[in-house]
Design a protein around this motif. Structure first.
Motif, PDB file in Angstrom:
ATOM      1  N   ARG A  73     -58.899  13.734  50.973  1.00  0.00           N
ATOM      2  CA  ARG A  73     -57.532  14.029  49.800  1.00  0.00           C
ATOM      3  C   ARG A  73     -56.438  13.416  49.929  1.00  0.00           C
ATOM      4  O   ARG A  73     -56.703  12.919  48.345  1.00  0.00           O
ATOM      5  N   PRO A  74     -56.424  11.842  50.081  1.00  0.00           N
ATOM      6  CA  PRO A  74     -55.260  11.160  50.089  1.00  0.00           C
ATOM      7  C   PRO A  74     -55.977  10.177  48.383  1.00  0.00           C
ATOM      8  O   PRO A  74     -55.308   9.442  47.910  1.00  0.00           O
ATOM      9  N   ASP A  75     -57.114   9.966  48.210  1.00  0.00           N
ATOM     10  CA  ASP A  75     -57.141   9.039  47.554  1.00  0.00           C
ATOM     11  C   ASP A  75     -58.265  10.384  46.210  1.00  0.00           C
ATOM     12  O   ASP A  75     -58.994   9.506  45.040  1.00  0.00           O
ATOM     13  N   GLY A  90     -56.677  18.963  44.410  1.00  0.00           N
ATOM     14  CA  GLY A  90     -55.970  18.550  43.566  1.00  0.00           C
ATOM     15  C   GLY A  90     -56.969  18.426  42.547  1.00  0.00           C
ATOM     16  O   GLY A  90     -58.102  18.648  42.642  1.00  0.00           O
ATOM     17  N   GLY A  91     -57.110  17.943  41.818  1.00  0.00           N
ATOM     18  CA  GLY A  91     -58.283  17.862  40.355  1.00  0.00           C
ATOM     19  C   GLY A  91     -58.815  18.684  39.697  1.00  0.00           C
ATOM     20  O   GLY A  91     -57.985  20.350  39.421  1.00  0.00           O
ATOM     21  N   ASP A  92     -60.075  18.780  40.227  1.00  0.00           N
ATOM     22  CA  ASP A  92     -60.380  19.873  39.016  1.00  0.00           C
ATOM     23  C   ASP A  92     -60.503  21.680  40.303  1.00  0.00           C
ATOM     24  O   ASP A  92     -61.548  22.043  40.882  1.00  0.00           O
ATOM     25  N   ALA A  93     -58.950  21.589  40.474  1.00  0.00           N
ATOM     26  CA  ALA A  93     -59.048  22.824  41.934  1.00  0.00           C
ATOM     27  C   ALA A  93     -60.073  24.329  41.766  1.00  0.00           C
ATOM     28  O   ALA A  93     -60.574  24.987  42.482  1.00  0.00           O
ATOM     29  N   TRP A 101     -52.469  17.690  41.277  1.00  0.00           N
ATOM     30  CA  TRP A 101     -51.512  16.649  42.221  1.00  0.00           C
ATOM     31  C   TRP A 101     -51.889  18.063  43.944  1.00  0.00           C
ATOM     32  O   TRP A 101     -50.037  17.617  44.311  1.00  0.00           O
ATOM     33  N   MET A 102     -52.430  18.738  44.051  1.00  0.00           N
ATOM     34  CA  MET A 102     -51.628  19.617  45.429  1.00  0.00           C
ATOM     35  C   MET A 102     -51.298  18.784  46.950  1.00  0.00           C
ATOM     36  O   MET A 102     -50.041  19.103  47.062  1.00  0.00           O
ATOM     37  N   ASN A 103     -52.507  18.173  47.273  1.00  0.00           N
ATOM     38  CA  ASN A 103     -51.834  17.950  48.556  1.00  0.00           C
ATOM     39  C   ASN A 103     -51.778  18.402  49.636  1.00  0.00           C
ATOM     40  O   ASN A 103     -50.739  18.119  50.418  1.00  0.00           O
TER      41      ASN A 103
END
Length: 256
Positions: free
Chosen positions: A167-169, A204-207, A18-20
């Protein structure tokens, strides 16, 4: 093409995280190339050599089995079963096609061929076409708004957003439906190559795959990657890959 590979390397330590934020360490000790790079080089090698995409993809994947390939892809690789996957593996490797071919219809045709051998689902084929066409348009001087409009109209991706809105969700999603549009938005929102991959990783995720897709388009559009980024990346790529990447860029007169 090197732009896609750098995105993979930069994103690799942050996959599933979770980069954010966009202000992160660009290269870490564990910044390495993954399956995204392996198969991007495989597609480039197939184009250079005239060998079928499937043959090169299988050759490279078998040689680099430890590079984070997905479960369904591994099953396809080992048992040679039909794979109707809609994962983003079809789109992460397609950037060489957008760079190499001179006609739009040929880009779309080759993108489908490169995808269908291992990801024979309409969503996977659509994702590969969308990334390849974005690279092609970026390479050929289309504006960001022209790219946005075309990808929206032809493929239906929701890219009339920005990274701050996504990004937030956003969460880990390795499907084409859940990552291709987001990667294109990261490019569209960017001000230069580095900014594009930072924005992609920040989701984030599959960065690594998000940054790989965004990075390929960004290279095509900005045509310049900072030297310090290139230097770091070359150190993390095998000499065999470096040779193919350089031959590909020279053959198709691709700037970086």
């Amino acid at each position: 093409m090197i732009g896609a590979i750098i995105g993979d390397i930069v994103g690799s330590p942050y996959e599933s995280g979770w980069m954010n934020k966009e202000n992160f360490e660009l290269f870490r000790k564990n910044s390495v190339f993954t399956d995204d790079t392996v198969l991007t080089v495989a597609v480039a090698d197939a184009i250079l050599s005239g060998v079928e995409y499937e043959d090169k993809i299988r050759e490279y994947a078998n040689q680099y089995r430890g590079r984070r390939f997905g479960k369904r892809f591994k099953k396809w690789l080992e048992f040679q079963v039909k794979n109707d996957s809609f994962g983003n593996g079809s789109a992460m490797r397609v950037s060489p096609i957008g760079f190499a071919f001179k006609r739009e219809d040929k880009v779309l045709e080759e993108a489908e061929k490169s995808a269908a051998c291992s990801h024979n689902h309409p969503e996977a084929i659509k994702g590969a076409k969308a990334i390849a066409l974005s690279v092609y348009m970026a390479k050929n001087g289309y504006s960001k708004e022209e790219i946005r409009s075309r990808i929206t109209d032809q493929f239906g991706y929701d890219i009339n957003r920005n990274v701050d809105e996504i990004r937030p969700d956003y969460f880990f999603d390795s499907t084409c439906k859940g990552s291709v549009g987001e990667a294109i938005v990261a490019f569209l929102d960017s001000k230069d190559y580095e900014d594009a991959i930072r924005k992609a990783v920040s989701l984030g995720g599959d960065a690594d795959t998000l940054a790989c897709m965004a990075g390929g388009i960004a290279q095509a559009y900005y045509k310049k990657i900072p030297e310090y980024i290139l230097d770091e990346a070359w150190e993390r790529i095998s000499s065999t890959f470096c040779d193919i990447i350089e031959k590909f860029h020279e053959a198709y007169k691709i700037g970086y």
